[in-house]
Design a protein around this motif. Structure first.
Motif, mmCIF file in Angstrom:
data_model
loop_
_atom_site.group_PDB
_atom_site.id
_atom_site.type_symbol
_atom_site.label_atom_id
_atom_site.label_comp_id
_atom_site.label_asym_id
_atom_site.label_seq_id
_atom_site.Cartn_x
_atom_site.Cartn_y
_atom_site.Cartn_z
ATOM 1 N N LEU A 81 19.180 12.047 110.775
ATOM 2 C CA LEU A 81 19.127 11.851 112.229
ATOM 3 C C LEU A 81 19.578 13.115 112.956
ATOM 4 O O LEU A 81 18.977 13.513 113.954
ATOM 5 N N LEU A 82 20.602 13.760 112.428
ATOM 6 C CA LEU A 82 21.052 15.022 113.026
ATOM 7 C C LEU A 82 19.971 16.094 112.942
ATOM 8 O O LEU A 82 19.765 16.857 113.901
ATOM 9 N N LEU A 83 19.273 16.154 111.819
ATOM 10 C CA LEU A 83 18.182 17.126 111.682
ATOM 11 C C LEU A 83 17.040 16.811 112.641
ATOM 12 O O LEU A 83 16.474 17.716 113.264
ATOM 13 N N ILE A 84 16.688 15.538 112.762
ATOM 14 C CA ILE A 84 15.606 15.137 113.666
ATOM 15 C C ILE A 84 15.960 15.480 115.105
ATOM 16 O O ILE A 84 15.180 16.126 115.819
ATOM 17 N N ASP A 85 17.148 15.045 115.542
ATOM 18 C CA ASP A 85 17.536 15.299 116.922
ATOM 19 C C ASP A 85 17.763 16.784 117.189
ATOM 20 O O ASP A 85 17.450 17.283 118.268
ATOM 21 N N GLY A 86 18.268 17.488 116.183
ATOM 22 C CA GLY A 86 18.419 18.935 116.330
ATOM 23 C C GLY A 86 17.067 19.622 116.466
ATOM 24 O O GLY A 86 16.899 20.534 117.285
ATOM 25 N N ALA A 87 16.100 19.177 115.683
ATOM 26 C CA ALA A 87 14.747 19.750 115.772
ATOM 27 C C ALA A 87 14.140 19.475 117.140
ATOM 28 O O ALA A 87 13.542 20.364 117.761
ATOM 29 N N PHE A 88 14.299 18.219 117.624
ATOM 30 C CA PHE A 88 13.793 17.888 118.962
ATOM 31 C C PHE A 88 14.446 18.772 120.027
ATOM 32 O O PHE A 88 13.771 19.292 120.922
ATOM 33 N N SER A 89 15.746 18.940 119.932
ATOM 34 C CA SER A 89 16.460 19.745 120.937
ATOM 35 C C SER A 89 16.038 21.201 120.899
ATOM 36 O O SER A 89 15.801 21.820 121.939
ATOM 37 N N ALA A 90 15.944 21.757 119.692
ATOM 38 C CA ALA A 90 15.530 23.160 119.562
ATOM 39 C C ALA A 90 14.105 23.348 120.075
ATOM 40 O O ALA A 90 13.803 24.352 120.729
ATOM 41 N N MET A 91 13.228 22.395 119.784
ATOM 42 C CA MET A 91 11.843 22.488 120.278
ATOM 43 C C MET A 91 11.801 22.439 121.796
ATOM 44 O O MET A 91 11.009 23.145 122.428
ATOM 45 N N LEU A 92 12.637 21.625 122.390
ATOM 46 C CA LEU A 92 12.668 21.516 123.846
ATOM 47 C C LEU A 92 13.084 22.841 124.477
ATOM 48 O O LEU A 92 12.541 23.246 125.497
ATOM 49 N N VAL A 93 14.007 23.527 123.836
ATOM 50 C CA VAL A 93 14.512 24.791 124.362
ATOM 51 C C VAL A 93 13.580 25.954 124.030
ATOM 52 O O VAL A 93 13.266 26.777 124.888
ATOM 53 N N HIS A 94 13.134 26.025 122.782
ATOM 54 C CA HIS A 94 12.406 27.210 122.309
ATOM 55 C C HIS A 94 10.890 27.063 122.255
ATOM 56 O O HIS A 94 10.194 28.079 122.164
ATOM 57 N N HIS A 95 10.390 25.840 122.233
ATOM 58 C CA HIS A 95 8.945 25.607 122.102
ATOM 59 C C HIS A 95 8.374 26.354 120.894
ATOM 60 O O HIS A 95 7.309 26.963 120.954
ATOM 61 N N ASP A 96 9.110 26.283 119.793
ATOM 62 C CA ASP A 96 8.733 26.984 118.571
ATOM 63 C C ASP A 96 8.862 26.013 117.405
ATOM 64 O O ASP A 96 9.977 25.591 117.058
ATOM 65 N N THR A 97 7.740 25.654 116.792
ATOM 66 C CA THR A 97 7.769 24.669 115.719
ATOM 67 C C THR A 97 8.457 25.178 114.452
ATOM 68 O O THR A 97 8.690 24.393 113.530
ATOM 69 N N ALA A 98 8.816 26.439 114.411
ATOM 70 C CA ALA A 98 9.571 26.947 113.263
ATOM 71 C C ALA A 98 10.896 26.197 113.120
ATOM 72 O O ALA A 98 11.410 26.051 112.004
ATOM 73 N N TYR A 99 11.422 25.687 114.222
ATOM 74 C CA TYR A 99 12.665 24.913 114.151
ATOM 75 C C TYR A 99 12.441 23.574 113.447
ATOM 76 O O TYR A 99 13.298 23.107 112.705
ATOM 77 N N ILE A 100 11.292 22.969 113.664
ATOM 78 C CA ILE A 100 10.986 21.724 112.957
ATOM 79 C C ILE A 100 10.741 22.018 111.482
ATOM 80 O O ILE A 100 11.175 21.267 110.606
ATOM 81 N N ASP A 101 10.074 23.132 111.193
ATOM 82 C CA ASP A 101 9.859 23.517 109.796
ATOM 83 C C ASP A 101 11.206 23.750 109.092
ATOM 84 O O ASP A 101 11.383 23.347 107.940
ATOM 85 N N ALA A 102 12.156 24.384 109.785
ATOM 86 C CA ALA A 102 13.474 24.624 109.197
ATOM 87 C C ALA A 102 14.213 23.304 108.967
ATOM 88 O O ALA A 102 14.857 23.114 107.922
ATOM 89 N N ALA A 103 14.105 22.384 109.915
ATOM 90 C CA ALA A 103 14.729 21.068 109.751
ATOM 91 C C ALA A 103 14.082 20.314 108.590
ATOM 92 O O ALA A 103 14.769 19.642 107.812
ATOM 93 N N ALA A 104 12.762 20.439 108.454
ATOM 94 C CA ALA A 104 12.053 19.782 107.353
ATOM 95 C C ALA A 104 12.515 20.330 106.008
ATOM 96 O O ALA A 104 12.720 19.565 105.049
ATOM 97 N N ALA A 105 12.693 21.641 105.928
ATOM 98 C CA ALA A 105 13.163 22.243 104.679
ATOM 99 C C ALA A 105 14.575 21.762 104.350
ATOM 100 O O ALA A 105 14.876 21.426 103.194
ATOM 101 N N ALA A 106 15.424 21.693 105.357
ATOM 102 C CA ALA A 106 16.785 21.189 105.141
ATOM 103 C C ALA A 106 16.754 19.721 104.723
ATOM 104 O O ALA A 106 17.517 19.297 103.851
ATOM 105 N N ALA A 107 15.849 18.951 105.313
ATOM 106 C CA ALA A 107 15.716 17.532 104.959
ATOM 107 C C ALA A 107 15.292 17.380 103.503
ATOM 108 O O ALA A 107 15.831 16.533 102.777
ATOM 109 N N ARG A 108 14.327 18.176 103.085
ATOM 110 C CA ARG A 108 13.878 18.108 101.688
ATOM 111 C C ARG A 108 15.026 18.473 100.737
ATOM 112 O O ARG A 108 15.220 17.825 99.705
ATOM 113 N N ASP A 109 15.789 19.520 101.084
ATOM 114 C CA ASP A 109 16.921 19.927 100.249
ATOM 115 C C ASP A 109 17.959 18.811 100.168
ATOM 116 O O ASP A 109 18.461 18.498 99.076
ATOM 117 N N LEU A 110 18.302 18.220 101.288
ATOM 118 C CA LEU A 110 19.278 17.129 101.306
ATOM 119 C C LEU A 110 18.766 15.925 100.514
ATOM 120 O O LEU A 110 19.518 15.300 99.771
#
Length: 193
Positions: free
Chosen positions: A156-185
């Motif tokens: 949930l922290l990764l999801i909400d963090g990705a949403f927040s970063a996307m809102l600020v940066h408009h860069d899907t690389a933040y969602i990709d980074a959250a996805a990689a962290a999710a897979r690792d976890l």
């Protein structure tokens, strides 16, 4: 409530959803919602006692559709946990490409009302986030993850963090980074289980 009254209430909620999500809850007045719904302000207040009640209803109306989208993206249990997490974050990423995307309506509304922690909409946002966390914990538990509750909270922290970063940066690389962290976890959690 009569069919006509239900239709009017639905029109009000539809208008509130569009305007609150697009412009924010503080910037949107009930006059604008009534006008978009094609009703009088008096009729709006007949169905909703206050703007605060309407804001809460707006979030409540978004709860199940958003959770259903998360379930669809996560997919069925016949896939690996890694694939399911990838599907979830791919879905989040696709959602951000929609031209009307303005971030997570629950986070944005709670942020606008942060100085009012007892507001019914803040409580509705909290219930929604808890529902996602609980659903994820159930999914992880069913997949054999030993510490399913802890993993769900981290996701949930990764999801909400990705949403927040996307809102600020408009860069899907933040969602990709959250996805990689999710897979690792997810991989670490399964290795423990």
């Amino acid at each position: 409530m009569t069919k006509s009254a239900n239709q009017t209430k639905d029109k009000i909620l539809e208008a509130a959803n569009a305007l609150f999500y697009r412009d924010g809850v503080r910037a949107t007045g009930v006059d604008a919602i009534a006008a978009r719904a094609g009703i009088t302000k008096r009729s709006l207040y007949y169905h909703f006692r206050s703007k605060d009640d309407l804001i809460e209803a707006y979030l409540v109306s978004r709860d199940e559709p958003n959770l259903a989208a998360f379930r669809r993206w996560f997919g069925s249990s016949d896939r690996s946990l890694e694939d399911r997490l990838a599907g979830l974050f791919d879905g989040l990423k696709r959602a951000t490409h929609h031209p009307d995307w303005r971030g997570c309506g629950f986070l944005r509304t709670a942020g606008e009302l942060a100085n009012m922690p007892g507001h019914p909409a803040v409580r509705a946002a909290s219930r929604h986030k808890q529902a996602i966390e609980s659903w994820l914990a159930d999914e992880f538990s069913a997949a054999g993850v030993a510490e399913a509750d802890a993993l769900a909270r981290r996701m949930l922290l990764l999801i909400d963090g990705a949403f927040s970063a996307m809102l600020v940066h408009h860069d899907t690389a933040y969602i990709d980074a959250a996805a990689a962290a999710a897979r690792d976890l997810g991989a670490m959690a399964q290795a423990k289980g």
